[in-house]
Structure formats: structure tokens, C-alpha cells
Design a protein around this motif. Structure first.
Motif, PDB file in Angstrom:
ATOM      1  N   MET B   1       0.978  -1.083   0.088  1.00 12.07           N
ATOM      2  CA  MET B   1       0.048   0.206  -0.101  1.00 12.07           C
ATOM      3  C   MET B   1       1.328   0.869   0.082  1.00 12.07           C
ATOM      4  O   MET B   1       2.126   0.809   0.665  1.00 12.07           O
ATOM      5  CB  MET B   1      -1.279   0.270   0.938  1.00 12.07           C
ATOM      6  CG  MET B   1      -1.790  -1.127   1.127  1.00 12.07           C
ATOM      7  SD  MET B   1      -3.797  -0.251   1.763  1.00 12.07           S
ATOM      8  CE  MET B   1      -3.662  -0.411   3.612  1.00 12.07           C
ATOM      9  N   THR B   2       0.348   2.013  -0.422  1.00 13.36           N
ATOM     10  CA  THR B   2       1.841   3.897  -0.360  1.00 13.36           C
ATOM     11  C   THR B   2       0.744   4.558  -1.570  1.00 13.36           C
ATOM     12  O   THR B   2      -0.561   4.312  -2.248  1.00 13.36           O
ATOM     13  CB  THR B   2       2.866   3.469  -1.814  1.00 13.36           C
ATOM     14  OG1 THR B   2       3.635   3.882  -1.021  1.00 13.36           O
ATOM     15  CG2 THR B   2       2.037   3.146  -3.774  1.00 13.36           C
ATOM     16  N   VAL B   3       1.563   5.469  -0.824  1.00 14.78           N
ATOM     17  CA  VAL B   3       0.851   6.717  -1.402  1.00 14.78           C
ATOM     18  C   VAL B   3       2.285   7.073  -3.396  1.00 14.78           C
ATOM     19  O   VAL B   3       3.098   6.998  -2.908  1.00 14.78           O
ATOM     20  CB  VAL B   3       1.172   7.977  -0.544  1.00 14.78           C
ATOM     21  CG1 VAL B   3       0.808   9.603  -0.883  1.00 14.78           C
ATOM     22  CG2 VAL B   3      -0.343   7.659   0.238  1.00 14.78           C
ATOM     23  N   HIS B   4       1.063   7.499  -3.731  1.00 11.80           N
ATOM     24  CA  HIS B   4       2.308   7.592  -5.332  1.00 11.80           C
ATOM     25  C   HIS B   4       2.546   9.694  -5.098  1.00 11.80           C
ATOM     26  O   HIS B   4       3.746   9.457  -5.035  1.00 11.80           O
ATOM     27  CB  HIS B   4       1.053   7.762  -6.865  1.00 11.80           C
ATOM     28  CG  HIS B   4       1.199   5.784  -6.849  1.00 11.80           C
ATOM     29  ND1 HIS B   4       2.315   4.744  -7.037  1.00 11.80           N
ATOM     30  CD2 HIS B   4      -0.129   4.981  -6.732  1.00 11.80           C
ATOM     31  CE1 HIS B   4       1.548   4.042  -6.519  1.00 11.80           C
ATOM     32  NE2 HIS B   4      -0.035   3.882  -6.820  1.00 11.80           N
ATOM     33  N   ASN B   5       1.418  10.223  -5.240  1.00 10.09           N
ATOM     34  CA  ASN B   5       1.790  11.769  -5.474  1.00 10.09           C
ATOM     35  C   ASN B   5       0.795  12.504  -5.169  1.00 10.09           C
ATOM     36  O   ASN B   5      -0.326  11.940  -4.752  1.00 10.09           O
ATOM     37  CB  ASN B   5       2.217  12.078  -6.888  1.00 10.09           C
ATOM     38  CG  ASN B   5       0.880  12.087  -7.733  1.00 10.09           C
ATOM     39  OD1 ASN B   5       0.050  11.616  -7.574  1.00 10.09           O
ATOM     40  ND2 ASN B   5       2.034  11.786  -9.220  1.00 10.09           N
ATOM     41  N   LEU B   6       0.438  13.902  -4.692  1.00 10.13           N
ATOM     42  CA  LEU B   6      -0.204  14.585  -3.840  1.00 10.13           C
ATOM     43  C   LEU B   6      -0.277  15.749  -4.671  1.00 10.13           C
ATOM     44  O   LEU B   6       1.047  16.153  -5.270  1.00 10.13           O
ATOM     45  CB  LEU B   6       0.612  14.895  -2.673  1.00 10.13           C
ATOM     46  CG  LEU B   6      -1.043  16.315  -1.990  1.00 10.13           C
ATOM     47  CD1 LEU B   6      -1.551  15.562  -1.334  1.00 10.13           C
ATOM     48  CD2 LEU B   6       0.211  16.391  -0.674  1.00 10.13           C
ATOM     49  N   TYR B   7      -1.205  16.201  -5.204  1.00 11.81           N
ATOM     50  CA  TYR B   7      -1.289  17.841  -5.754  1.00 11.81           C
ATOM     51  C   TYR B   7      -2.296  18.818  -5.175  1.00 11.81           C
ATOM     52  O   TYR B   7      -2.948  18.502  -3.966  1.00 11.81           O
ATOM     53  CB  TYR B   7      -1.742  17.622  -7.184  1.00 11.81           C
ATOM     54  CG  TYR B   7      -1.511  16.793  -7.958  1.00 11.81           C
ATOM     55  CD1 TYR B   7      -1.392  15.735  -8.738  1.00 11.81           C
ATOM     56  CD2 TYR B   7      -1.137  17.604  -9.076  1.00 11.81           C
ATOM     57  CE1 TYR B   7      -1.251  15.092  -9.035  1.00 11.81           C
ATOM     58  CE2 TYR B   7      -0.157  16.648 -10.688  1.00 11.81           C
ATOM     59  CZ  TYR B   7      -0.868  15.613 -10.439  1.00 11.81           C
ATOM     60  OH  TYR B   7      -0.195  14.928 -11.084  1.00 11.81           O
ATOM     61  N   LEU B   8      -1.673  19.868  -4.633  1.00  7.84           N
ATOM     62  CA  LEU B   8      -2.511  21.010  -3.675  1.00  7.84           C
ATOM     63  C   LEU B   8      -3.482  21.494  -5.358  1.00  7.84           C
ATOM     64  O   LEU B   8      -2.400  22.866  -5.708  1.00  7.84           O
ATOM     65  CB  LEU B   8      -2.072  22.010  -3.042  1.00  7.84           C
ATOM     66  CG  LEU B   8      -2.006  22.222  -2.092  1.00  7.84           C
ATOM     67  CD1 LEU B   8      -3.842  20.656  -1.031  1.00  7.84           C
ATOM     68  CD2 LEU B   8      -1.867  22.931  -0.556  1.00  7.84           C
ATOM     69  N   PHE B   9      -4.224  22.151  -5.948  1.00 12.64           N
ATOM     70  CA  PHE B   9      -4.780  23.343  -6.465  1.00 12.64           C
ATOM     71  C   PHE B   9      -5.582  24.135  -5.292  1.00 12.64           C
ATOM     72  O   PHE B   9      -6.153  24.239  -4.058  1.00 12.64           O
ATOM     73  CB  PHE B   9      -5.499  23.045  -7.756  1.00 12.64           C
ATOM     74  CG  PHE B   9      -4.712  22.303  -8.135  1.00 12.64           C
ATOM     75  CD1 PHE B   9      -5.270  20.814  -7.885  1.00 12.64           C
ATOM     76  CD2 PHE B   9      -3.953  22.595  -8.984  1.00 12.64           C
ATOM     77  CE1 PHE B   9      -4.439  19.834  -9.049  1.00 12.64           C
ATOM     78  CE2 PHE B   9      -3.316  21.860 -10.272  1.00 12.64           C
ATOM     79  CZ  PHE B   9      -3.779  19.905 -10.052  1.00 12.64           C
ATOM     80  N   ASP B  10      -5.441  26.271  -5.826  1.00 20.49           N
ATOM     81  CA  ASP B  10      -6.198  26.940  -4.710  1.00 20.49           C
ATOM     82  C   ASP B  10      -7.592  27.478  -6.198  1.00 20.49           C
ATOM     83  O   ASP B  10      -8.318  26.243  -6.822  1.00 20.49           O
ATOM     84  CB  ASP B  10      -5.481  27.524  -4.899  1.00 20.49           C
ATOM     85  CG  ASP B  10      -5.636  28.587  -6.172  1.00 20.49           C
ATOM     86  OD1 ASP B  10      -4.635  30.308  -5.984  1.00 20.49           O
ATOM     87  OD2 ASP B  10      -5.165  28.270  -7.924  1.00 20.49           O
ATOM     88  N   ARG B  11      -8.401  27.414  -5.845  1.00 16.24           N
ATOM     89  CA  ARG B  11      -9.549  28.714  -6.432  1.00 16.24           C
ATOM     90  C   ARG B  11      -9.182  28.478  -7.544  1.00 16.24           C
ATOM     91  O   ARG B  11     -10.342  27.983  -8.430  1.00 16.24           O
ATOM     92  CB  ARG B  11     -10.570  29.324  -5.353  1.00 16.24           C
ATOM     93  CG  ARG B  11     -12.311  29.311  -5.857  1.00 16.24           C
ATOM     94  CD  ARG B  11     -12.331  30.611  -5.498  1.00 16.24           C
ATOM     95  NE  ARG B  11     -12.026  31.671  -5.338  1.00 16.24           N
ATOM     96  CZ  ARG B  11     -11.503  32.344  -3.957  1.00 16.24           C
ATOM     97  NH1 ARG B  11     -11.736  32.271  -2.387  1.00 16.24           N
ATOM     98  NH2 ARG B  11     -10.681  33.573  -4.207  1.00 16.24           N
TER      99      ARG B  11
END
Lengths: 170, 145
Positions: B1-11
């Protein structure tokens, strides 16, 4: 917790507001720091005039009226480190040092106005802007307790910082 | 089990932050294009989901999965979007994405006067705390797969 965020955000806006209306340069930077420090001074003066402050200090003076000047001073500094700091920042000063000749160093290892900025060296050059108001706060509080002082601050690694209080002999 | 990647966007579609932990295949386009593609897709899916839903909507679009990975989505009323790609073994993680928003983004970016809103986050503190948090998750393992 809401009022903590409110003070923090308001303080940050105040700093950026003061700097926005100034130009670049060493002289301007100094003027902005002075402005912020003076604001803190007035707030500190007002803040120290509160009911429980009076009660605590009545206790203080009852016992120390006739003792040497530096003992009064030390108790007042301890008061600043404990009650005053808790009122404003919800924690106490972590370390108080003195040379017993009117110089005190207040060390806060996790200064509330810096904890969300960085944990080390990033943004270090801007830190002094966010300490000026608090220097004034201390100076104002002491002033209404009858102590004239000069307060400066230094940061070597965020969020720890040291406030240096130099008592002015009147 | 793992996390591949993460994005954070604004409005406004600005990609505030991107981190990857286990990504074996790149998209084949520039990073800027990739962010635009991701944001555009999310925008379309959200609107599609709300239109075509056969029932009254509760949370709206929450996740999609392929045969290899799962994309989790969380959006705040202020338009901040947290997008995390994990492998298939990971269940609903709304609370994790919410924690990333409230305890990391709000605390370390919104409350940091030196991080202007609407721009990519430069704060080292944010980057390192986010990294530690992701690595501490029970479904993150240092070895992919």
C-alpha cells in the motif's frame, strides 16, 4: 482558538501594511520597525492595566516594598515571563536570564508568531519585522509598571527567539 | 500500500504544491501542462458527477480508480483542492485530506505572512511537515506496491 488565529493574522497584516506604505532601503526598514514597536508599546501599556494584573502586583509590592530595587525588578520580569506572556501567547517564556545589573534575556523556544513561518533558517531575514511589535509590547507593559527599558529581539533559528530587556536607570 | 503523489490546487487552478513519493511513469508532458490537465479534468468530473447523479448529492466527487491506482479528491468551500493518488488497497481517506488542508495548509501557509496566497508554496516547513505526515500514514510504505 479563534482569537489566536485572529491576533496572528491581524498582526501579520499590520506588518505588511506598515511595509507596504514604505519604500525600500535600510532607513525605511528602520522606520517601519520603529512604527511597529510603538504600536506594540501602546498595546502593552493598555494590556497591563487589567484587574488580575493589579491584584497580582499588589501582592508583589506588599512583600517587596522595602527590599532592594533589583528584587522588585526581577519579580516584575518573572511576571512578564509568566502571566503576561500567557495572556498574549498562551504559553510562558521558556528561559529567563539576567546579569543582575538591569539586563534580562527572555527566551521563547517556540515563539507563537514565528512557528508557522519556518523551522530553521528559511525566511530568517524577515523575522525581525515580526518581532518588533512584541518588543514594544514588553516595553509598554514595563513602562506602566514604572520601569523604563529598551527591548530588542534576535533570532538565530526559528521559531526560537530571544528578547533582550535593558532597564534604564532613572 | 502506498501513496504515489499529491497535488494541491487553489480556487483559480494554480498548483500550490506537488510532491511525489512513488511514481514509476511520468505523464510525458511538461509539469505545467500536467497541472492544467489535472485541474481541468477535476473541474469537468465535478460538474459531470453533480449533473448525472441519479440520487441527491452528498459529498459529490470523492474518488476514481483504475486497475492500477486510485485518485482521491477533497475540496473545501474556499476552493482548495487536495488530490492524492494512492494504490488500490487504500479506502476512503477524506479525513487525511482534510488534515492536510487544516493542519498543514492553513497552519503553515495561510498563517505564514511570507507565503503569498495564490502562488506556489515556497515554505520549507510546509514541504517537510507534509512529507513527514504522508510517510507516517498507515497506508504508506517505503517500498512501492
Amino acid at each position: 482558538m479563534a482569537d489566536e488565529a485572529l491576533f496572528l493574522l491581524l498582526h501579520n497584516e499590520m506588518v505588511s501594511g506598515v511595509y507596504k506604505s514604505a519604500e525600500q532601503g535600510e532607513v525605511e526598514n528602520g522606520r517601519c520597525i520603529t512604527k511597529l514597536e510603538n504600536m506594540g508599546f501602546r498595546v502593552g501599556q493598555g494590556l497591563i492595566e487589567r484587574k488580575n494584573t493589579v491584584l497580582l502586583l499588589v501582592d508583589l509590592f506588599r512583600f517587596t516594598k522595602d527590599t532592594a530595587r533589583f528584587k522588585d525588578e526581577l519579580d516584575i520580569m518573572k511576571f512578564i515571563c509568566k502571566d503576561f506572556w500567557t495572556t498574549v501567547f498562551k504559553k510562558q517564556i521558556d528561559n529567563l536570564r539576567t546579569n543582575h545589573q538591569g539586563i534580562y534575556v527572555l527566551q521563547d523556544n517556540k515563539f507563537r508568531l514565528l512557528t508557522q513561518m519556518s523551522a530553521g533558517k528559511q525566511y530568517l531575514e524577515h523575522a525581525s519585522k515580526y518581532l518588533a511589535f512584541t518588543c514594544g509590547l514588553i516595553r509598554g507593559g514595563l513602562s506602566n509598571l514604572g520601569i523604563k527599558s529598551i527591548v530588542t529581539a534576535e533570532v538565530s533559528s526559528m521559531p526560537a527567539c530571544k528578547f533582550q530587556v535593558m532597564i534604564q536607570k532613572s | 500500500m502506498t501513496v504515489h503523489n499529491l497535488y494541491l490546487f487553489d480556487r483559480n487552478g494554480v498548483c500550490l504544491h506537488y510532491s511525489e513519493w512513488h511514481r514509476k511513469k511520468q505523464a510525458g508532458i511538461s509539469q505545467e501542462e500536467e497541472f492544467k490537465l489535472m485541474y481541468g479534468m477535476l473541474f469537468s468530473i465535478r460538474s459531470f458527477v453533480s449533473k448525472m447523479s441519479p440520487l441527491d448529492m452528498k459529498d459529490g466527487f470523492v474518488a476514481f480508480q483504475t486497475s492500477r491506482y486510485k485518485l482521491h479528491y477533497y475540496e473545501t468551500p474556499t476552493g482548495i483542492k487536495v488530490v492524492m493518488n494512492t494504490d488500490l488497497g487504500v479506502g476512503p481517506i477524506r479525513d487525511v485530506l482534510h488534515h492536510i488542508y487544516s493542519a498543514l495548509y492553513v497552519e503553515l501557509v495561510v498563517k505564514n505572512p511570507l507565503c503569498p496566497l495564490g502562488q506556489t508554496v515556497q515554505s520549507e516547513l510546509f514541504r517537510s511537515r507534509l512529507d513527514s505526515y504522508i510517510r507516517s500514514l498507515p497506508f504508506f510504505s517505503a517500498r512501492a506496491g
